[in-house]
Design an enzyme around this catalytic site. Structure first.
Site, PDB file in Angstrom:
ATOM      1  N   LYS A 115      11.282 -25.495  -0.520  1.00 35.88           N
ATOM      2  CA  LYS A 115      12.187 -25.673   0.625  1.00 35.88           C
ATOM      3  C   LYS A 115      11.439 -25.556   1.949  1.00 35.88           C
ATOM      4  O   LYS A 115      11.758 -26.247   2.909  1.00 35.88           O
ATOM      5  CB  LYS A 115      13.332 -24.661   0.563  1.00 35.88           C
ATOM      6  N   LYS A 197      13.555 -32.819 -10.992  1.00 34.49           N
ATOM      7  CA  LYS A 197      14.911 -32.459 -11.435  1.00 34.49           C
ATOM      8  C   LYS A 197      15.959 -33.237 -10.637  1.00 34.49           C
ATOM      9  O   LYS A 197      15.715 -33.604  -9.476  1.00 34.49           O
ATOM     10  CB  LYS A 197      15.143 -30.945 -11.351  1.00 34.49           C
ATOM     11  N   LYS A 200      20.810 -32.367  -5.617  1.00 37.99           N
ATOM     12  CA  LYS A 200      21.791 -32.752  -4.593  1.00 37.99           C
ATOM     13  C   LYS A 200      21.102 -33.386  -3.388  1.00 37.99           C
ATOM     14  O   LYS A 200      21.680 -34.190  -2.691  1.00 37.99           O
ATOM     15  CB  LYS A 200      22.502 -31.496  -4.070  1.00 37.99           C
TER      16      LYS A 200
END
Ligand code: TYM
Length: 334
Positions: A115, A197, A200
């Site tokens: 992140k 993966k 979202k």
């Protein structure tokens, strides 16, 4: 253990559109095992602001997510479904636990590294201490079990380490939680890049199936899924795209990879992809329909939000008071 039942805690962020990965890796298992536990399912809106959010959008998404928990099959009379930000104990325990967590531990967290790389202009302290808040979520309810996808395992290991460290100093205060990982669907990969993966926040919308995608879109995305030129439906690492589609199919129909291989023996990828698409539609359509009904019932959802925040506060306060006493905070004069 609460009221004679083992306790379960899990949560999801109200950020972005929920994907099939969130459903198959977590929500589906939540519903399947809910009856065996005293459950707490939180919409973790406090975690969401570690990345900049539009306030109105976050509020809307949080409510949609809470409604979706119910639409997926969690009865809010039996399961405590609530907003994390409505229960102040999460923040309070998080502070205490942050004093029992080492910088080195947080530095190793791969989600933080990912992140931080993605949001290089906003590497805030909350992003860094995010796993401590997650530990507080879990330990606040003395959770025995935490159903999550594989990507959350590192955070769960840290939660266990913090609990054990605290218990070693102050005695048996926290239950040390175990992860619950489903038999299939624990790591659903992107349909466009099976090395990543399904997420979202993927920029390519064809990589993810969203829970609110309509049937045509779901079928189209499955048909377009990246595969290989080998041409047989086999569950192996040399065919990561096919392996991922088999995982999705298994998680939707409850079959094993061997059964799927046998079912599609001698058939082409076209047939298989179509079957995967149809299986996904048959799982998501009833959820979408219940969701549409629930959104019409504002009073009911408001009632759930209020009642369950009170219930969560009641249970979380028990742990919080105990912890505050252990670390030496003066008792309140009542
Ligand atoms: P979040 O919101 O990213 O994801 C919610 C759940 O979905 C699972 N998941 C997946 N499973 C399989 N395949 C995928 N592609 C996939 N993508 C996501 C996640 O493993 C997770 O179970 N930090 C957490 C939220 C959280 C939490 C907690 C979870 C906060 N406090 C306490 C458990 C307990 C998160 O960001 O999940």
């Amino acid at each position: 253990m609460l009221d004679g039942k083992k306790t379960l805690f899990s949560g999801m962020q109200a950020t972005g559109n929920l994907t099939l990965g969130n459903y198959l890796g977590a929500l589906k298992n939540w519903v399947q095992i809910a009856d065996d536990y005293q459950t707490f399912y939180s919409v973790v809106d406090m975690h969401s602001i570690t990345v900049r959010q539009d306030p109105a959008e976050l509020r809307k998404r949080a409510r949609n997510l809470l409604t979706l928990y119910i639409a997926a099959g969690l009865d809010p009379e039996k399961n405590c479904i609530y907003y994390q930000s409505h229960v102040s104990g999460h923040a309070e325990l998080s502070w205490i636990l942050s004093c029992f967590t080492y910088m080195g531990e947080l530095n190793r967290m791969t989600q933080f590294k990912d992140k931080a790389a993605k949001h290089a202009d906003n590497i805030n302290a909350g992003l860094f201490t995010y796993p401590v808040l997650m530990a507080a979520d879990i330990l606040l309810y003395q959770a025995d079990v935490v159903p999550v996808g594989i990507d959350q395992m590192q955070h769960l290991e840290l939660t266990r380490d913090i609990a054990i460290r605290f218990n070693n100093i102050y005695g048996d205060v926290f239950t040390v939680p175990e992860a619950y990982i489903g038999k299939s669907g624990a790591k659903i990969m992107s349909l466009q890049d099976p090395s990543k993966k399904m997420s979202k926040s993927d920029e390519n919308p064809n990589g993810s199936i969203y829970l609110m995608d309509d049937p045509d879109t779901i079928i189209r995305k499955c048909k377009r899924a990246v595969t290989d030129s080998i041409g047989c439906v086999k569950y192996c690492d040399e065919q990561p795209g096919i392996k991922n589609l088999i995982d999705i199919y298994c998680a939707c129909c409850g079959k094993t990879p061997a059964e799927v291989e046998a079912e599609f023996d001698g058939k082409g990828y076209g047939d298989f992809k179509m079957a995967v698409g149809e299986a996904v539609v048959s799982v998501l359509k009833p959820i979408q329909e219940r969701y549409a009904d629930l959104t019409k019932n504002k009073d009911y959802i408001d009632h759930v939000i209020k009642e369950n925040a009170e219930k969560a506060s009641y249970y979380s306060n028990k742990t919080l008071r105990k912890v505050q006493k252990k670390v030496g905070f003066p008792e309140k004069i009542r």
